[in-house]
Write a protein that holds these residues in place. Sequence first.
Motif, PDB file in Angstrom:
ATOM      1  N   HIS A  55      37.061 -39.276 -18.355  1.00 55.42           N
ATOM      2  CA  HIS A  55      37.410 -38.297 -19.383  1.00 55.42           C
ATOM      3  C   HIS A  55      38.885 -37.936 -19.371  1.00 55.42           C
ATOM      4  O   HIS A  55      39.302 -37.120 -20.171  1.00 55.42           O
ATOM      5  CB  HIS A  55      36.641 -37.021 -19.093  1.00 55.42           C
ATOM      6  CG  HIS A  55      37.108 -36.430 -17.802  1.00 55.42           C
ATOM      7  ND1 HIS A  55      36.753 -36.971 -16.590  1.00 55.42           N
ATOM      8  CD2 HIS A  55      37.966 -35.435 -17.545  1.00 55.42           C
ATOM      9  CE1 HIS A  55      37.367 -36.306 -15.635  1.00 55.42           C
ATOM     10  NE2 HIS A  55      38.101 -35.372 -16.180  1.00 55.42           N
ATOM     11  N   GLY A  98      21.271 -28.586 -16.825  1.00 56.06           N
ATOM     12  CA  GLY A  98      21.838 -28.437 -18.167  1.00 56.06           C
ATOM     13  C   GLY A  98      21.804 -26.996 -18.641  1.00 56.06           C
ATOM     14  O   GLY A  98      22.791 -26.459 -19.121  1.00 56.06           O
ATOM     15  N   ALA A 100      25.522 -37.680 -16.591  1.00 56.46           N
ATOM     16  CA  ALA A 100      25.273 -36.460 -17.371  1.00 56.46           C
ATOM     17  C   ALA A 100      25.517 -35.224 -16.515  1.00 56.46           C
ATOM     18  O   ALA A 100      26.183 -34.272 -16.948  1.00 56.46           O
ATOM     19  CB  ALA A 100      23.846 -36.466 -17.910  1.00 56.46           C
ATOM     20  N   GLY A 131      28.103 -34.233 -22.089  1.00 57.59           N
ATOM     21  CA  GLY A 131      27.131 -34.213 -20.996  1.00 57.59           C
ATOM     22  C   GLY A 131      25.743 -33.859 -21.488  1.00 57.59           C
ATOM     23  O   GLY A 131      24.757 -34.513 -21.134  1.00 57.59           O
ATOM     24  N   TYR A 132      25.643 -32.815 -22.353  1.00 59.68           N
ATOM     25  CA  TYR A 132      24.315 -32.443 -22.876  1.00 59.68           C
ATOM     26  C   TYR A 132      23.721 -33.602 -23.658  1.00 59.68           C
ATOM     27  O   TYR A 132      22.518 -33.864 -23.596  1.00 59.68           O
ATOM     28  CB  TYR A 132      24.402 -31.221 -23.792  1.00 59.68           C
ATOM     29  CG  TYR A 132      25.051 -30.007 -23.163  1.00 59.68           C
ATOM     30  CD1 TYR A 132      24.785 -29.657 -21.850  1.00 59.68           C
ATOM     31  CD2 TYR A 132      25.940 -29.214 -23.886  1.00 59.68           C
ATOM     32  CE1 TYR A 132      25.393 -28.554 -21.278  1.00 59.68           C
ATOM     33  CE2 TYR A 132      26.542 -28.105 -23.314  1.00 59.68           C
ATOM     34  CZ  TYR A 132      26.262 -27.783 -22.007  1.00 59.68           C
ATOM     35  OH  TYR A 132      26.856 -26.706 -21.440  1.00 59.68           O
ATOM     36  N   ALA A 150      32.967 -39.257 -21.056  1.00 58.17           N
ATOM     37  CA  ALA A 150      32.060 -38.788 -20.016  1.00 58.17           C
ATOM     38  C   ALA A 150      32.813 -38.815 -18.687  1.00 58.17           C
ATOM     39  O   ALA A 150      33.597 -39.721 -18.446  1.00 58.17           O
ATOM     40  CB  ALA A 150      30.829 -39.691 -19.945  1.00 58.17           C
ATOM     41  N   ALA A 171      31.857 -31.220 -21.935  1.00 58.05           N
ATOM     42  CA  ALA A 171      30.571 -30.667 -21.504  1.00 58.05           C
ATOM     43  C   ALA A 171      29.473 -31.011 -22.508  1.00 58.05           C
ATOM     44  O   ALA A 171      28.357 -31.365 -22.116  1.00 58.05           O
ATOM     45  CB  ALA A 171      30.691 -29.159 -21.338  1.00 58.05           C
ATOM     46  N   THR A 194      29.238 -34.797 -15.902  1.00 56.47           N
ATOM     47  CA  THR A 194      29.952 -34.395 -17.117  1.00 56.47           C
ATOM     48  C   THR A 194      29.706 -32.923 -17.432  1.00 56.47           C
ATOM     49  O   THR A 194      30.639 -32.180 -17.749  1.00 56.47           O
ATOM     50  CB  THR A 194      29.516 -35.276 -18.294  1.00 56.47           C
ATOM     51  OG1 THR A 194      29.556 -36.634 -17.882  1.00 56.47           O
ATOM     52  CG2 THR A 194      30.414 -35.095 -19.475  1.00 56.47           C
ATOM     53  N   MET A 195      28.452 -32.497 -17.338  1.00 59.17           N
ATOM     54  CA  MET A 195      28.144 -31.096 -17.666  1.00 59.17           C
ATOM     55  C   MET A 195      28.821 -30.158 -16.684  1.00 59.17           C
ATOM     56  O   MET A 195      29.475 -29.179 -17.073  1.00 59.17           O
ATOM     57  CB  MET A 195      26.630 -30.873 -17.618  1.00 59.17           C
ATOM     58  CG  MET A 195      25.888 -31.498 -18.764  1.00 59.17           C
ATOM     59  SD  MET A 195      24.162 -31.055 -18.786  1.00 59.17           S
ATOM     60  CE  MET A 195      23.570 -31.755 -17.272  1.00 59.17           C
TER      61      MET A 195
END
Lengths: 471, 100
Positions: free
Chosen positions: A220, A407, A273, A303-304, A216, A300, A276-277
């Motif tokens: 990462h 998202g 999140a 992230g979801y 994450a 990614a 990350t996304m």
Amino acid sequence: MELLHDINLYLPGTIIAIAGLVVMMLSAFNADHKTVYWTSILFTAVALVRSFADLFVTQTEVFHNMAAVGGIASFGTFIILTGTLFTLLLCYDYFEKVGNYHSEVYAIILFATVGMVVLATATNLVTVFLGLETMSIALYVLAGVVKSDKRGIEAALKYFLLGAFSTGFFLYGIALLYGAAGSTSLADIGAVTEKGLIYWAGVSLLLTGFFFKVSAVPFHMWTPDVYQGSATPITGYMATAAKSAGFISLILILSRALDTSVEQWSEVFKVIAVLTMVFGNIIALVQTNVKRMLAYSSIAHAGYILVGLAAGTPEGYTAVQFYLFAYTLMNIGAFGVIAYYERYKGADLTELDNYAGLGFEKPLMAVVLSIFLFSLAGIPPLLGFAGKYLVFAAAVQADMILLAVIGVLTSAAAAFYYLRVMVYLFMKPAVKDIKLAPVGGIYTSVIVILALLTVVLGVMPWTIADILATF
Amino acid sequence: MLSLTWFLGLSAILFTIGTIGVLTRKNAIVIFMSVELMLNAVNLTLVSFSSFMGDIHGQILVFFSLCVAAAEAAVGLAIIIAIFRNNHTVDITKIKLLRW
């Protein structure tokens, strides 16, 4: 007798452990590639069938409450073994072609799988630690398994240094939580009422360790390098089975040990999140190497998944499990096709430019790759869409509408870089004269089966969702 | 007898030194040594908690963590040797085939 009883309940993990030892002995006696290959596949298939049966047993704990059987733990085992089985099936052709095959690869894959199974079923921080480390140490070796490949060794070094670094944080978190709760059992930690500095420091260090392992943002940094440098089927394995094991363990810890602090960690998960996304998708847009692009796409996707965890509800956890299963099927397939395209010696075929015009060379492979990429982009009616829908729906139910909107927007942007691969495959004229190697029968059928599963389960997602609803 | 805080403070300081070492050093072996320092600082925390609470589980966990650290050392040093054979250096700023 109780031990035998527990071993029987914990059979999938036990079978894989025995398989690892058997395969290691086979390599010691110089067994040929085919023998080692089929032995490991046979054992894994048996364990997979058993773990599927475990989905329907009553949930219980084994080995003095060290590990769980049934429910989330068994579904985690099922995902991991599915990923392992398909990876093993793809390994034969790939390592024959690389020409640098060591029979130990299969043993190490199986040992890594044991670690993952232990991690995904652990209900005590001691077993979480042991599972995580068994998995990680085996994966460090796997990253550098093609010794002649300089990039592979470099990937192994980066993975090892950052992995060991994160282990330090992880273990410190365990130690502090042990100090705060007086026990390492997840249930006892969940019962802590006096939450002082030691407790919060422990929780944050433990979660930092997990964020490293599931890549994450901002933890990462190792992911793109390691995924690009490793042998391609192994990359698929790391991106799916290893990540699933980490996330399933995270669900067990969040739901059993940190249930009482859900307001606090949910906020942290929201921020991570979103980062990350957004970060994973934006960097993936500018990649020119397909493997590196898929590495950022895997960030990614983490992230979801974190969106589902941030919801902190049973629906969120169910959605995450579904997503992990979907992601495992489609990503192993995508890496499988990329591994096939890599087989032309002398050119680095993972560069996107070299994909130009390849779509008409071997139409079946290109079509199947398109299915996987459409599914990763979340286009209905494929499996990836169902996964994304469940995760974002869980976030909306938990009143995190902004998170779900971000998202959906980022996953719309992600469609660009997935579609670009298809544009190169089908719409650009070939610049180089690349003749693709013939595909083995098993290899083709495995990839086609994965594609079929992606389509069929995508049309009928309730087949899995119904099983998950009973947990 | 010293209070628990002293032991926790010492291990926190050791852990921080280890973290700083990982982040600032360039030699792969020195980075690895710093990681070992972090792990041993954690072991100190575990042992002191275990001893002050009169609970044996923490000390058992230290055995596990020692074993894991040993396994990690075996794999890690092997990887570092492989890197040295390929690049004739273990300076991580000079190992950069993979970058975006």
